[in-house]
Scaffold this motif. Structure first.
Motif, mmCIF file in Angstrom:
data_model
loop_
_atom_site.group_PDB
_atom_site.id
_atom_site.type_symbol
_atom_site.label_atom_id
_atom_site.label_comp_id
_atom_site.label_asym_id
_atom_site.label_seq_id
_atom_site.Cartn_x
_atom_site.Cartn_y
_atom_site.Cartn_z
ATOM 1 N N LEU A 1 0.830 -1.204 0.000
ATOM 2 C CA LEU A 1 0.000 0.000 0.000
ATOM 3 C C LEU A 1 0.857 1.242 0.000
ATOM 4 O O LEU A 1 0.586 2.226 -0.675
ATOM 5 C CB LEU A 1 -0.910 -0.003 1.238
ATOM 6 N N THR A 2 1.924 1.205 0.793
ATOM 7 C CA THR A 2 2.794 2.362 0.911
ATOM 8 C C THR A 2 3.485 2.667 -0.404
ATOM 9 O O THR A 2 3.500 3.798 -0.874
ATOM 10 C CB THR A 2 3.844 2.119 2.011
ATOM 11 N N VAL A 3 4.050 1.619 -1.038
ATOM 12 C CA VAL A 3 4.815 1.837 -2.258
ATOM 13 C C VAL A 3 3.908 2.197 -3.419
ATOM 14 O O VAL A 3 4.171 3.108 -4.187
ATOM 15 C CB VAL A 3 5.652 0.586 -2.598
ATOM 16 N N VAL A 4 2.780 1.466 -3.537
ATOM 17 C CA VAL A 4 1.923 1.641 -4.704
ATOM 18 C C VAL A 4 1.152 2.942 -4.645
ATOM 19 O O VAL A 4 1.010 3.644 -5.632
ATOM 20 C CB VAL A 4 0.945 0.449 -4.836
ATOM 21 N N THR A 5 0.617 3.281 -3.481
ATOM 22 C CA THR A 5 -0.292 4.425 -3.411
ATOM 23 C C THR A 5 0.315 5.651 -2.763
ATOM 24 O O THR A 5 -0.229 6.731 -2.884
ATOM 25 C CB THR A 5 -1.569 4.058 -2.632
ATOM 26 N N CYS A 6 1.400 5.523 -2.069
ATOM 27 C CA CYS A 6 1.946 6.670 -1.356
ATOM 28 C C CYS A 6 3.215 7.205 -2.002
ATOM 29 O O CYS A 6 3.685 8.284 -1.637
ATOM 30 C CB CYS A 6 2.234 6.308 0.105
ATOM 31 N N ASP A 7 3.790 6.467 -2.960
ATOM 32 C CA ASP A 7 4.973 6.917 -3.677
ATOM 33 C C ASP A 7 6.156 7.191 -2.782
ATOM 34 O O ASP A 7 7.024 7.989 -3.104
ATOM 35 C CB ASP A 7 4.656 8.193 -4.498
ATOM 36 N N ARG A 8 6.189 6.595 -1.596
ATOM 37 C CA ARG A 8 7.363 6.720 -0.763
ATOM 38 C C ARG A 8 7.361 5.614 0.269
ATOM 39 O O ARG A 8 6.335 5.024 0.561
ATOM 40 C CB ARG A 8 7.411 8.092 -0.075
ATOM 41 N N VAL A 9 8.529 5.315 0.793
ATOM 42 C CA VAL A 9 8.672 4.303 1.827
ATOM 43 C C VAL A 9 8.975 5.013 3.134
ATOM 44 O O VAL A 9 9.842 5.877 3.205
ATOM 45 C CB VAL A 9 9.810 3.320 1.488
ATOM 46 N N TYR A 10 8.239 4.661 4.187
ATOM 47 C CA TYR A 10 8.430 5.312 5.462
ATOM 48 C C TYR A 10 9.670 4.777 6.171
ATOM 49 O O TYR A 10 9.940 3.588 6.151
ATOM 50 C CB TYR A 10 7.204 5.091 6.370
ATOM 51 N N LYS B 1 9.092 14.740 9.572
ATOM 52 C CA LYS B 1 9.083 13.295 9.332
ATOM 53 C C LYS B 1 8.267 12.564 10.391
ATOM 54 O O LYS B 1 7.484 11.662 10.087
ATOM 55 C CB LYS B 1 10.511 12.764 9.304
ATOM 56 N N GLU B 2 8.431 12.969 11.670
ATOM 57 C CA GLU B 2 7.695 12.315 12.746
ATOM 58 C C GLU B 2 6.192 12.550 12.605
ATOM 59 O O GLU B 2 5.384 11.639 12.782
ATOM 60 C CB GLU B 2 8.171 12.823 14.111
ATOM 61 N N ARG B 3 5.814 13.786 12.279
ATOM 62 C CA ARG B 3 4.391 14.097 12.124
ATOM 63 C C ARG B 3 3.790 13.282 10.982
ATOM 64 O O ARG B 3 2.704 12.705 11.100
ATOM 65 C CB ARG B 3 4.207 15.586 11.845
ATOM 66 N N SER B 4 4.504 13.256 9.860
ATOM 67 C CA SER B 4 4.008 12.532 8.698
ATOM 68 C C SER B 4 3.920 11.039 8.976
ATOM 69 O O SER B 4 2.948 10.385 8.577
ATOM 70 C CB SER B 4 4.931 12.797 7.499
ATOM 71 N N TYR B 5 4.906 10.505 9.672
ATOM 72 C CA TYR B 5 4.951 9.071 9.959
ATOM 73 C C TYR B 5 3.732 8.626 10.751
ATOM 74 O O TYR B 5 3.008 7.713 10.339
ATOM 75 C CB TYR B 5 6.228 8.765 10.739
ATOM 76 N N LEU B 6 3.477 9.279 11.871
ATOM 77 C CA LEU B 6 2.375 8.863 12.724
ATOM 78 C C LEU B 6 1.022 9.134 12.077
ATOM 79 O O LEU B 6 0.120 8.291 12.111
ATOM 80 C CB LEU B 6 2.468 9.569 14.080
ATOM 81 N N SER B 7 0.856 10.308 11.459
ATOM 82 C CA SER B 7 -0.437 10.629 10.853
ATOM 83 C C SER B 7 -0.750 9.689 9.694
ATOM 84 O O SER B 7 -1.911 9.309 9.485
ATOM 85 C CB SER B 7 -0.468 12.087 10.377
ATOM 86 N N ASP B 8 0.268 9.265 8.939
ATOM 87 C CA ASP B 8 0.028 8.342 7.833
ATOM 88 C C ASP B 8 -0.334 6.945 8.328
ATOM 89 O O ASP B 8 -1.171 6.255 7.736
ATOM 90 C CB ASP B 8 1.241 8.270 6.912
ATOM 91 N N LEU B 9 0.289 6.503 9.423
ATOM 92 C CA LEU B 9 -0.077 5.210 9.995
ATOM 93 C C LEU B 9 -1.534 5.217 10.444
ATOM 94 O O LEU B 9 -2.282 4.255 10.210
ATOM 95 C CB LEU B 9 0.831 4.874 11.179
ATOM 96 N N VAL B 10 -1.935 6.280 11.107
ATOM 97 C CA VAL B 10 -3.316 6.410 11.563
ATOM 98 C C VAL B 10 -4.272 6.418 10.371
ATOM 99 O O VAL B 10 -5.319 5.760 10.379
ATOM 100 C CB VAL B 10 -3.486 7.693 12.406
ATOM 101 N N TYR B 11 -3.896 7.144 9.334
ATOM 102 C CA TYR B 11 -4.761 7.259 8.160
ATOM 103 C C TYR B 11 -4.945 5.914 7.461
ATOM 104 O O TYR B 11 -6.072 5.520 7.130
ATOM 105 C CB TYR B 11 -4.184 8.284 7.184
ATOM 106 N N SER C 1 -0.393 18.320 13.003
ATOM 107 C CA SER C 1 0.120 16.998 12.649
ATOM 108 C C SER C 1 -0.526 16.435 11.395
ATOM 109 O O SER C 1 -0.002 15.507 10.790
ATOM 110 C CB SER C 1 -0.114 16.021 13.800
ATOM 111 N N ARG C 2 -1.687 16.968 11.002
ATOM 112 C CA ARG C 2 -2.504 16.437 9.911
ATOM 113 C C ARG C 2 -2.991 15.021 10.219
ATOM 114 O O ARG C 2 -3.258 14.228 9.311
ATOM 115 C CB ARG C 2 -1.740 16.449 8.586
ATOM 116 N N ALA C 3 -3.113 14.686 11.488
ATOM 117 C CA ALA C 3 -3.674 13.397 11.872
ATOM 118 C C ALA C 3 -5.191 13.448 11.720
ATOM 119 O O ALA C 3 -5.835 14.436 12.081
ATOM 120 C CB ALA C 3 -3.295 13.052 13.308
ATOM 121 N N MET C 4 -5.781 12.357 11.204
ATOM 122 C CA MET C 4 -7.222 12.314 10.975
ATOM 123 C C MET C 4 -7.947 11.900 12.243
ATOM 124 O O MET C 4 -7.838 10.775 12.709
ATOM 125 C CB MET C 4 -7.544 11.341 9.842
#
Length: 463
Positions: A14-23, A84-94, A447-450
Motif C-alpha cells: 500500500l505504501t509503495v503503490v499508493t503513497c509513492d514513498r517508503v516510510y 518526518k515524525e508528524r508525517s509518519y504517525l499521521s500516515d499510519l493512523v490514516y 500533525s494532519r492526523a485524521m
C-alpha cells in the motif's frame, strides 16, 4: 507466510503503490535502548495488580481518582517533532483508519458512517501495550510500524507507550484553548470479578483519555451485564452519551470501551432560516437545516472532474475537509477513488473565495473492533488465543472492544449578517452546496492526523 509477514507485506504494498514513498522509522521520537528494556522488564515482573471494584460500587476507587487527575499535565506541544515524525504517525493512523472505514462501508451500505481513526488506532496500541510474544508481533504488523530489533515484549511496552502518548498529544491540541471545539474522550475497562489488572498497564493508559474507569462486571449473566455497563457509561457521560451495548459473550473476561466526542460551533457559520433540500438518492429528498459559511478556503477538483475537495478551518486547531461527488459521479465511485495517502486529501488545494452551504450535522456511530477485524479477516488478533500477559496474570479472553464516535457541526448562534456578499461583484464567490451524500474528515491542524472520518447519506439520521 505468517500473519505478521502478511500484514507487513500488505502495508508495504500500500505504501509503495499508493503513497509513492517508503516510510523510515523516526528513531529520534520512538526509539529505546537495551537498558530501557531491562528496566521495563523488571517493572513488569515486579508489577502490582489492582482488582477493580464492582460496577455497582457508589464510591470512586483510589486507583481511578489518582489516574483521572489531569491537572498536572503539561500543555500539549508538537514543538519537538520534525516533519518526518508528524508525517509518519499521521500516515499510519490514516492507512489503518481507511481500512476500518472500508470494512464499515461494506457493513453499513446506504447508511451514515462515522469513526475516529486516532481513537481506533490508540485502542489497538493499548492492547499492544498489554501483549506479549506472537500477539505483540501480530499487532505490531497491523499497526504498521517497524520497531528496532530485539525483545518483542520490550518493544510493545516502549514503542506502545510513546505512540499512545503522541496520539494523546494530538487529541489534546484539539481541545486546548479553543472555545469553538468541545472535545472529550472517555476510556472504560470492564473485567470479570476477581481478576487483577497490572497497575503498570492501567497507568500507561492514562495519557489516552480525559477520564479512565476500571470496574468489575459479572459477564456470566450477559443481559444484566449489558444493562449495568450501559447505565454506568450513561451516568459517567452525564446524559451526553447513550449506550446500546448488547450481545455480550458470557465467556469474556475483559471489555474495552472508548467514547470520543467533538462538537464544533463554528463562528463563521450561520444557520439558514429555512430548511433546504438534500437528495438522499436520485428519487428521495428531505428537508434539512443548513449552514452557510463564506470566506477564503482551499479548494480543488480532481483531474477527472468526478469530485471536489474543500478545506474549511473549524476553530484554530482543526480542519474540516469535505469531499463531494460532482459531474454526475456518485458517492460509491468517490469512495473507490480515495487515495491511501492521507496528504492527498490536502494536496494541490488553492485558495478560493467560496460561499458554502452544508447540512448542520449531528452524527453518532459505534463499532466493535472485534467485528471490524473479522471483516478484515483478522478475527484471531484479539481472540481467545491472544497473549495479553502484560494486562493480567490471568489468561484473559477479550470480549467486545467498543469505539464510539460523536461529531456535531453547528454555528455559534450568531445571526447571519445582512447579505454579506452584497459588497462583492457577482461571480466572485464560488457557490458550493452539499445537498447530496458526501464524505468528510476532521484533521488536527499541525500533525494532519485524521481525528474523524464520516459518510453523510441522510443528515436527519444520527446513525
Amino acid at each position: 507466510m505468517n500473519l505478521v509477514a502478511d500484514l507487513l507485506c500488505l502495508l508495504a504494498c500500500l505504501t509503495v503503490v499508493t503513497c509513492d514513498r517508503v516510510y523510515v522509522h523516526p528513531f529520534n521520537l520512538f526509539s529505546f535502548n537495551e537498558s530501557d528494556c531491562d528496566k521495563l522488564e523488571k517493572l513488569v515482573q515486579e508489577g502490582k495488580t489492582i482488582v477493580p471494584v464492582s460496577i455497582e460500587s457508589q464510591t470512586t476507587p483510589d486507583y481511578e481518582g489518582g489516574m483521572n487527575d489531569n491537572s498536572k499535565l503539561e500543555a500539549p506541544s508538537l514543538s519537538t517533532w520534525g516533519e518526518k515524525e508528524r508525517s509518519y504517525l499521521s500516515d499510519l493512523v490514516y492507512v489503518l483508519g481507511m481500512r476500518f472505514y472500508s470494512a464499515l462501508q461494506k457493513a453499513q451500505r446506504g447508511q451514515n458512517v462515522l469513526l475516529s481513526p486516532t481513537s481506533l488506532y490508540s485502542s489497538l496500541v493499548s492492547f499492544y501495550l498489554g501483549a506479549s510474544n506472537q500477539t505483540a508481533l501480530d499487532l505490531q504488523g497491523l499497526l504498521g510500524f517497524v520497531p528496532p530489533s530485539g525483545n518483542p515484549d520490550c518493544t510493545s511496552t516502549a514503542v506502545g507507550s510513546n505512540f499512545l502518548s503522541s496520539l494523546r498529544t494530538i487529541e489534546r491540541l484539539v481541545k486546548s484553548g479553543d472555545e469553538e471545539l468541545l472535545f472529550s474522550k472517555t476510556l472504560s475497562l470492564f473485567c470479570a470479578p476477581g481478576i487483577g489488572l497490572f497497575q503498570l498497564f492501567m497507568e500507561r493508559l492514562l495519557p489516552s483519555a480525559d477520564a479512565f474507569y476500571a470496574r468489575a462486571v459479572d459477564f456470566a449473566n450477559p443481559g444484566e451485564a449489558a444493562k449495568q455497563i450501559n447505565a454506568f457509561v450513561e451516568a459517567k457521560g452525564e446524559g451526553q452519551s447513550e449506550a446500546r451495548l448488547a450481545d455480550i459473550d458470557p465467556s469474556a473476561q475483559l471489555l474495552f470501551a472508548v467514547d470520543v466526542r467533538l462538537a464544533a460551533n463554528v463562528k463563521q457559520a450561520f444557520p439558514l432560516k429555512e430548511p433546504q433540500e438534500f437528495w438522499v438518492d436520485s428519487d428521495t429528498k428531505v428537508l434539512v437545516p443548513m449552514l452557510s459559511i463564506m470566506g477564503t478556503f482551499k479548494y480543488q477538483t480532481d483531474a477527472s472532474g468526478t469530485f471536489s475537495v474543500l478545506e474549511v478551518p473549524i476553530g484554530r486547531t482543526a480542519l474540516l475537509v469535505l469531499l463531494q461527488p460532482i459531474g454526475g459521479s456518485d458517492l460509491e465511485h468517490l469512495e473507490s477513488q480515495l487515495s491511501w495517502q492521507s496528504s492527498a486529501w490536502l494536496q494541490h488545494l488553492s485558495p478560493r473565495e467560496i460561499k458554502l452551504k452544508l447540512p448542520a450535522l449531528t452524527l453518532e456511530d459505534s463499532s466493535d473492533l472485534q467485528e471490524l477485524l473479522a471483516e478484515m479477516e483478522l478475527p484471531a488478533l484479539l481472540g481467545k488465543g491472544a497473549d495479553f500477559s502484560k494486562i493480567s496474570n490471568a489468561s484473559l479472553t477479550v470480549g467486545k472492544v467498543i469505539n464510539k464516535a460523536f461529531f456535531k457541526l453547528g454555528s455559534d448562534g450568531t445571526d447571519q449578517p445582512e447579505d454579506p456578499a452584497a459588497q462583492k461583484e457577482d461571480g466572485v464567490y464560488l457557490d458550493v452546496t452539499l445537498n447530496k451524500p458526501f464524505l468528510f474528515a476532521v484533521f488536527e491542524k499541525q500533525s494532519r492526523a485524521m481525528l474523524f472520518l464520516g459518510r453523510v447519506v441522510n443528515p436527519l439520521h444520527e446513525d
